[in-house]
Design an enzyme around this catalytic site. Structure first.
Site, mmCIF file in Angstrom:
data_model
loop_
_atom_site.group_PDB
_atom_site.id
_atom_site.type_symbol
_atom_site.label_atom_id
_atom_site.label_comp_id
_atom_site.label_asym_id
_atom_site.label_seq_id
_atom_site.Cartn_x
_atom_site.Cartn_y
_atom_site.Cartn_z
ATOM 1 N N HIS A 129 0.836 -0.828 -0.271
ATOM 2 C CA HIS A 129 0.412 0.733 -0.121
ATOM 3 C C HIS A 129 0.869 1.593 0.026
ATOM 4 C CE1 HIS A 129 -3.727 2.402 1.699
ATOM 5 N NE2 HIS A 129 -2.779 3.061 2.035
ATOM 6 N N GLU A 130 1.826 1.259 0.845
ATOM 7 C CA GLU A 130 2.932 2.056 1.103
ATOM 8 C C GLU A 130 3.799 3.369 -0.471
ATOM 9 O OE1 GLU A 130 1.906 3.865 3.341
ATOM 10 O OE2 GLU A 130 1.197 2.261 4.831
ATOM 11 N N HIS A 133 1.710 4.328 -2.724
ATOM 12 C CA HIS A 133 1.273 6.046 -2.651
ATOM 13 C C HIS A 133 2.193 6.264 -3.294
ATOM 14 C CE1 HIS A 133 -2.304 6.380 0.319
ATOM 15 N NE2 HIS A 133 -1.576 5.562 1.084
ATOM 16 N N GLU A 188 -6.214 6.598 -1.013
ATOM 17 C CA GLU A 188 -6.475 5.520 -0.337
ATOM 18 C C GLU A 188 -6.709 4.355 -1.312
ATOM 19 O OE1 GLU A 188 -4.531 4.981 2.028
ATOM 20 O OE2 GLU A 188 -4.530 7.112 2.975
#
Length: 270
Positions: A129-130, A133, A188
């Site tokens: 997920h990071e 981003h 997100e």
């Protein structure tokens, strides 16, 4: 030494709130004008992100190379340092807050307390997920906003068309603003999708993404901490995100019921 704010940024997790908050006051108008005038490149984002993470590294306890937290993280992510064309570096902050974040320069920082409650599959999903981003350049938007606020707070001219050099005090303010920022729900959601695809492409257990969000949902239940409530109000609902992962895993034939998800009472080492 006063702790910097380790704020809720990428995950939607808990951040410390015992540092003094920065008051923007009249600087907001200057920031607004500066954001329109500023030509902000990827190179600027990388430079300012590195300055911010260098500051944070100096102000947080970092697990050493032989520390069990570092050993575990290297085992999981050592082969992903060049993930998707990105040059990534990983470190563990040995702090009580539950969080993880990534910067535009490719720095990924995972908090030891997050590792204490997440299985390997869940950590793979979290850092996927990071990485999402960073790949989607969400971190570029966050560091630009943090830079403008830090510069304006110190009466610097943010109406300039180019990025100015910040002094040490401004770098500290920028790091705080960066970590106290929040991504949009759309960003997100896109990072969640990236995480799922990352897990699937590398043949990891995608159900780990589901159980990670279930744990975050459990953490949010019944919280009376104002910072905790504010964070979960500003992020997509963890339970809904978990269900979205489940729906996609079922469609892909990758769903395996993990049973009831609970928060561990002892630290997870593997």
């Amino acid at each position: 030494m006063k702790k910097i704010i380790i704020g809720v940024f990428l995950l939607g997790t808990i951040g410390a709130v015992n540092a003094q908050k920065i008051s923007l006051g009249k600087a907001v108008d200057v920031v607004s004008k500066g954001s329109k005038a500023l030509t902000f490149t990827n190179e600027d984002a990388i430079k300012l992100s590195k300055e911010s993470v260098d500051y944070m590294d100096k102000n947080n306890a970092i697990a050493g190379p032989k520390d069990p937290y570092t050993v575990r993280l290297n085992k999981l992510f050592g082969k992903h340092k060049a993930q998707d064309g990105l040059n990534l570096n990983y470190k563990v902050y040995k702090v009580k807050d539950i969080n993880a974040f990534a910067c535009a320069d490719g720095s990924v920082r995972v908090f030891s307390s997050l590792m204490d409650i997440m299985t390997d599959d869940e950590l793979l999903a979290v850092i996927g997920h990071e990485i999402g981003h960073v790949k989607n350049q969400d971190t570029k938007d966050a560091i630009k906003s943090a830079y403008l606020k830090a510069a304006a707070l110190d009466a610097a001219s943010s109406a300039s068309a180019s990025v100015a050099t910040l002094n040490d005090s401004q770098v500290g303010k920028m790091a705080n603003e960066f970590l106290d920022a929040s991504h949009s729900k759309k960003q997100e959601s896109e990072a969640d999708t990236y995480s799922y695809d990352f897990m699937k492409a590398n043949k990891y257990n995608v159900v780990g993404a589901y159980t990670a969000f279930k744990k975050l949902a459990l953490l949010s239940e019944g919280s009376t901490q104002s910072g905790f409530q504010k964070m979960f109000n500003s992020h997509p609902d963890s339970e809904k995100r978990a269900q979205a992962i489940k729906k996609r895993a079922e469609k892909d034939g990758l769903w395996k019921d993990p049973g009831a998800v609970t928060l561990p009472t002892a630290k997870l080492t593997k």
